[in-house]
Design an enzyme around this catalytic site. Structure first.
Site, mmCIF file in Angstrom:
data_model
loop_
_atom_site.group_PDB
_atom_site.id
_atom_site.type_symbol
_atom_site.label_atom_id
_atom_site.label_comp_id
_atom_site.label_asym_id
_atom_site.label_seq_id
_atom_site.Cartn_x
_atom_site.Cartn_y
_atom_site.Cartn_z
ATOM 1 N N CYS A 47 4.638 9.072 0.111
ATOM 2 C CA CYS A 47 3.304 9.613 -0.139
ATOM 3 C C CYS A 47 3.361 10.499 -1.371
ATOM 4 O O CYS A 47 4.159 11.426 -1.427
ATOM 5 C CB CYS A 47 2.831 10.412 1.070
ATOM 6 S SG CYS A 47 1.266 11.261 0.782
ATOM 7 N N ARG A 57 0.849 -1.208 0.000
ATOM 8 C CA ARG A 57 0.000 0.000 0.000
ATOM 9 C C ARG A 57 0.882 1.255 0.000
ATOM 10 O O ARG A 57 1.073 1.886 -1.021
ATOM 11 C CB ARG A 57 -0.920 -0.049 1.238
ATOM 12 C CG ARG A 57 -2.067 0.937 1.200
ATOM 13 C CD ARG A 57 -1.688 2.337 1.550
ATOM 14 N NE ARG A 57 -1.170 2.490 2.919
ATOM 15 C CZ ARG A 57 -0.622 3.616 3.356
ATOM 16 N NH1 ARG A 57 -0.520 4.667 2.572
ATOM 17 N NH2 ARG A 57 -0.142 3.691 4.584
HETATM 18 N N1 COA Z 1 -13.053 5.149 -4.088
HETATM 19 C C1 COA Z 1 -13.284 5.329 -5.407
HETATM 20 N N2 COA Z 1 -13.752 6.461 -5.936
HETATM 21 C C2 COA Z 1 -14.003 7.463 -5.084
HETATM 22 C C3 COA Z 1 -13.793 7.354 -3.719
HETATM 23 C C4 COA Z 1 -13.282 6.132 -3.213
HETATM 24 N N3 COA Z 1 -13.051 5.951 -1.923
HETATM 25 N N4 COA Z 1 -14.131 8.506 -3.128
HETATM 26 C C5 COA Z 1 -14.561 9.332 -4.106
HETATM 27 N N5 COA Z 1 -14.486 8.689 -5.297
HETATM 28 C C6 COA Z 1 -14.879 9.204 -6.616
HETATM 29 C C7 COA Z 1 -16.285 9.754 -6.607
HETATM 30 O O1 COA Z 1 -17.213 8.723 -6.819
HETATM 31 C C8 COA Z 1 -16.233 10.727 -7.763
HETATM 32 O O2 COA Z 1 -16.271 10.017 -8.966
HETATM 33 P P1 COA Z 1 -17.022 10.588 -10.262
HETATM 34 O O3 COA Z 1 -16.335 11.863 -10.589
HETATM 35 O O4 COA Z 1 -16.798 9.513 -11.275
HETATM 36 O O5 COA Z 1 -18.426 10.779 -9.836
HETATM 37 C C9 COA Z 1 -14.836 11.292 -7.643
HETATM 38 O O6 COA Z 1 -14.059 10.304 -6.935
HETATM 39 C C10 COA Z 1 -14.787 12.607 -6.889
HETATM 40 O O7 COA Z 1 -15.410 12.445 -5.628
HETATM 41 P P2 COA Z 1 -15.160 13.458 -4.432
HETATM 42 O O8 COA Z 1 -15.833 12.961 -3.234
HETATM 43 O O9 COA Z 1 -15.493 14.855 -4.910
HETATM 44 O O10 COA Z 1 -13.609 13.275 -4.225
HETATM 45 P P3 COA Z 1 -12.428 14.334 -4.319
HETATM 46 O O11 COA Z 1 -12.098 14.628 -5.721
HETATM 47 O O12 COA Z 1 -12.710 15.470 -3.396
HETATM 48 O O13 COA Z 1 -11.237 13.434 -3.718
HETATM 49 C C11 COA Z 1 -10.683 11.617 -2.234
HETATM 50 C C12 COA Z 1 -11.315 12.978 -2.382
HETATM 51 C C13 COA Z 1 -10.581 11.325 -0.743
HETATM 52 C C14 COA Z 1 -11.542 10.583 -2.929
HETATM 53 C C15 COA Z 1 -9.266 11.646 -2.891
HETATM 54 O O14 COA Z 1 -8.601 12.794 -2.493
HETATM 55 C C16 COA Z 1 -8.459 10.439 -2.540
HETATM 56 O O15 COA Z 1 -8.764 9.329 -2.967
HETATM 57 N N6 COA Z 1 -7.376 10.620 -1.771
HETATM 58 C C17 COA Z 1 -6.540 9.521 -1.316
HETATM 59 C C18 COA Z 1 -5.103 9.953 -1.314
HETATM 60 C C19 COA Z 1 -4.211 8.837 -0.828
HETATM 61 O O16 COA Z 1 -4.510 7.664 -0.917
HETATM 62 N N7 COA Z 1 -3.067 9.235 -0.322
HETATM 63 C C20 COA Z 1 -2.074 8.344 0.163
HETATM 64 C C21 COA Z 1 -2.409 7.727 1.472
HETATM 65 S S1 COA Z 1 -1.667 8.570 2.834
HETATM 66 ZN ZN ZN Z 2 3.599 6.255 5.241
#
Ligand code: COA
Ligand code: ZN
Length: 315
Positions: A243, A18
């Protein structure tokens, strides 16, 4: 055995698939991840943070979360967990059949926005939803807090802020919290201060340590954790990691190096070091560049070499 009161046994949570892979630009095939996961389990890893159910647009490397879980199944005696940022992630993880979910957010507003595109307050609302979904499905929800020891955008993160956030998480039902040192800003003094403050405020909250070796003191920080009686550490095979939403983030502390240190200190891990080294070498081949792990290069302490392996120095 060593002199001081170190734990007799430590749980290692392998996060290489991960945290390790999420920053890798070249997509690693699901088949390769599966082989690494199986190798880790065969080496004795019993706690595997396998993937994240995050937006595939944010982290394309982990877009195969469902497929990977389906292929791996539920190996006996192995706890498979995954990171989830929100309700959508929790629903996906529960459908895929994880043993536990790790909901995550940051201790600084700027990193939370970069990583999750939300304020901390909004993320806490997401934590509440994930906690509710987990409780309804009878699947444990733990939490991971990023940039606990310093933020690459804001600098120092005050202990009080970390404690205040931990209190909010505790109130939402979180009983295990991983303290993430996302860009390797932790030092022994900071580890001691954070752990002691959190324990004083929330004695029932189990603390997990998650260090990156960005500044070369990852294992020293882990050692301070051991001295404080922490028994759960997150590390990454070969020292993979970083990250993608934090500048300068490099690898986690390396699992084989940690296992080596623990074993040589008389601390049980249940992990076979030689087999683990073989998995690290496999991971290196899969990634196609040298990994930072050191024991994977040097071998166990008593690995001997034939006398004729090197020439004799002659004046
Ligand atoms: N899994 C899959 N898709 C997701 C999701 C999830 N957990 N959460 C949101 N989405 C999708 C939504 O369905 C939407 O899709 P669409 O445009 O096809 O309708 C799109 O993502 C945007 O949704 P929104 O809630 O507005 O998300 P966002 O653009 O504000 O992004 C996160 C927020 C949290 C989803 C995103 O920032 C993210 O995945 N971050 C993780 C970062 C990470 O893993 N970092 C390393 C770990 S420390
Ligand atoms: Zn870490």
């Amino acid at each position: 055995m060593l002199c001081c009161d170190l734990p007799a046994r430590v749980t290692i949570v392998e996060v290489g698939l991960r945290d390790g892979l999420q920053a890798e630009k070249v997509i690693v095939p699901t088949e390769t991840k599966l082989a690494l996961a199986r190798g880790l389990i065969a080496a004795g890893i019993r706690h595997l943070e396998l993937t994240s159910f995050v937006s595939p647009r944010a982290v394309p490397q982990l877009a195969d979360a469902e497929a990977l879980l389906a292929r791996l199944g539920r190996p006996d005696g192995v706890e498979i967990t995954a990171l989830v940022p929100n309700a959508k992630g929790a629903e996906r993880a529960l459908r895929a059949g994880v043993d536990g979910m790790v909901v995550f957010l940051s201790a600084s507003e700027s990193h939370n926005r970069k990583n999750l595109n939300r304020s901390i307050a909004e993320s806490l609302a997401d934590v509440a939803e994930v906690a509710r979904l987990g409780a309804a499905a009878n699947v444990p929800v733990h939490a991971a807090l990023s940039v606990v020891f310093g933020c690459p955008f804001e600098g120092e993160v005050p202990t009080e802020k970390v404690v205040a956030l931990a209190r909010e998480l505790f109130a939402l039902g979180i009983r295990r919290l991983s303290l993430g040192d996302t860009t390797g800003m932790a030092t022994p003094a900071l580890v001691r201060a954070r752990v002691e403050a959190l324990r004083a405020a929330l004695p029932e909250l189990e603390l997990v340590l998650h260090f990156h070796n960005t500044r070369g003191v990852g294992l020293v920080n882990a050692w301070v954790g051991l001295e404080l009686g922490i028994t759960r550490f997150e590390s990454s095979i070969g020292g993979l990691g970083g990250c993608p939403f934090a500048p300068g983030a490099t690898g986690n502390i390396c699992t084989e190096d940690l296992v080596y240190l623990l074993q040589e200190s008389g601390i049980e891990t249940g992990i076979d070091l030689e087999r683990l080294i073989a998995v690290a070498q496999e991971a290196e081949r899969a990634i196609g560049r040298p990994l930072p792990g050191q024991v994977m290069k040097a071998g166990p302490r008593l690995k001997l070499h034939p006398l004729d392996a090197v020439a004799t120095a002659k004046g």
